[in-house]
Design a protein around this motif. Sequence first.
Motif, PDB file in Angstrom:
ATOM      1  N   ARG A   1       2.529   1.520  -3.422  1.00  0.00           N
ATOM      2  CA  ARG A   1       1.583   2.034  -4.420  1.00  0.00           C
ATOM      3  C   ARG A   1       1.392   3.534  -4.261  1.00  0.00           C
ATOM      4  N   ASP A   2       1.208   4.000  -3.023  1.00  0.00           N
ATOM      5  CA  ASP A   2       1.015   5.435  -2.782  1.00  0.00           C
ATOM      6  C   ASP A   2       2.243   6.242  -3.209  1.00  0.00           C
TER       7      ASP A   2
ATOM      8  N   GLY B   1       8.192   8.828 -17.048  1.00  0.00           N
ATOM      9  CA  GLY B   1       7.494   7.790 -16.285  1.00  0.00           C
ATOM     10  C   GLY B   1       8.210   6.452 -16.352  1.00  0.00           C
TER      11      GLY B   1
ATOM     12  N   THR C   1       4.397   5.342  -5.499  1.00  0.00           N
ATOM     13  CA  THR C   1       4.459   5.281  -6.968  1.00  0.00           C
ATOM     14  C   THR C   1       3.488   6.277  -7.591  1.00  0.00           C
ATOM     15  N   VAL C   2       2.282   6.342  -7.060  1.00  0.00           N
ATOM     16  CA  VAL C   2       1.295   7.290  -7.577  1.00  0.00           C
ATOM     17  C   VAL C   2       1.777   8.728  -7.370  1.00  0.00           C
ATOM     18  N   ALA C   3       2.295   9.017  -6.178  1.00  0.00           N
ATOM     19  CA  ALA C   3       2.786  10.372  -5.890  1.00  0.00           C
ATOM     20  C   ALA C   3       3.949  10.740  -6.807  1.00  0.00           C
ATOM     21  N   SER C   4       4.848   9.796  -7.049  1.00  0.00           N
ATOM     22  CA  SER C   4       5.994  10.098  -7.918  1.00  0.00           C
ATOM     23  C   SER C   4       5.563  10.265  -9.377  1.00  0.00           C
ATOM     24  N   CYS C   5       4.608   9.477  -9.811  1.00  0.00           N
ATOM     25  CA  CYS C   5       4.094   9.643 -11.182  1.00  0.00           C
ATOM     26  C   CYS C   5       3.422  11.005 -11.343  1.00  0.00           C
ATOM     27  N   ARG C   6       2.708  11.429 -10.327  1.00  0.00           N
ATOM     28  CA  ARG C   6       2.101  12.763 -10.379  1.00  0.00           C
ATOM     29  C   ARG C   6       3.181  13.836 -10.492  1.00  0.00           C
TER      30      ARG C   6
ATOM     31  N   ASP D   1       0.837  -1.204   0.000  1.00  0.00           N
ATOM     32  CA  ASP D   1       0.000   0.000   0.000  1.00  0.00           C
ATOM     33  C   ASP D   1       0.872   1.255   0.000  1.00  0.00           C
TER      34      ASP D   1
END
Length: 177
Positions: A86-87, A148, A89-94, A83
């Motif tokens: 994932r968080d 990305g 990864t999402v923050a870094s992609c943003r 978890d």
Amino acid sequence: RAVGVAMLPVMLALATLNLNNIVNTYWSSRLTTDQLLGDGGAGPATIYKAFGVFQLPQGIFSLAVATVFFPLFARYAARRDMDGFRDATVASCRQIVVLLMPASVFMFVLAEPIVQLLFERGEFTADNTTLVAAALQGFAVGLVGNGGIQLLMRGFFSLRTLWTPAVTSSMRVSVLL
């Protein structure tokens, strides 16, 4: 020995961008001189110059974000906290999108003035500017995606799935195209 074996897929995955550049240079060298405004050898020089400009935001933004987030990815992966992973990864992609989208639009819209400012002097003419600007626009379209990829490779490395980025990279697509 284990480190040496582990380095092979990592090197292959990280070499994807440069392999793409080699493929682009190869195909650009196949263009006839008439297709390149009568300037012999302009294809590889065009790709080289456009790729150099493309590398600036790539190096400043995506590599910085990937460098900052890699230890965080590794920490979550070591703890098996998917978890948190994932968080992160999402923050870094943003972060990649927020930083590289404006750079991509900037490079696409202002490709010609950028190339003029950097290169147009001496034997580098307005015709050469047009060629390099067109190539730069092509690279600009892929800036966010490439950033990305650079980031997600670090995520796979931290999960110790070293071959995933090498196998799923755009190397095969570039060679086929």
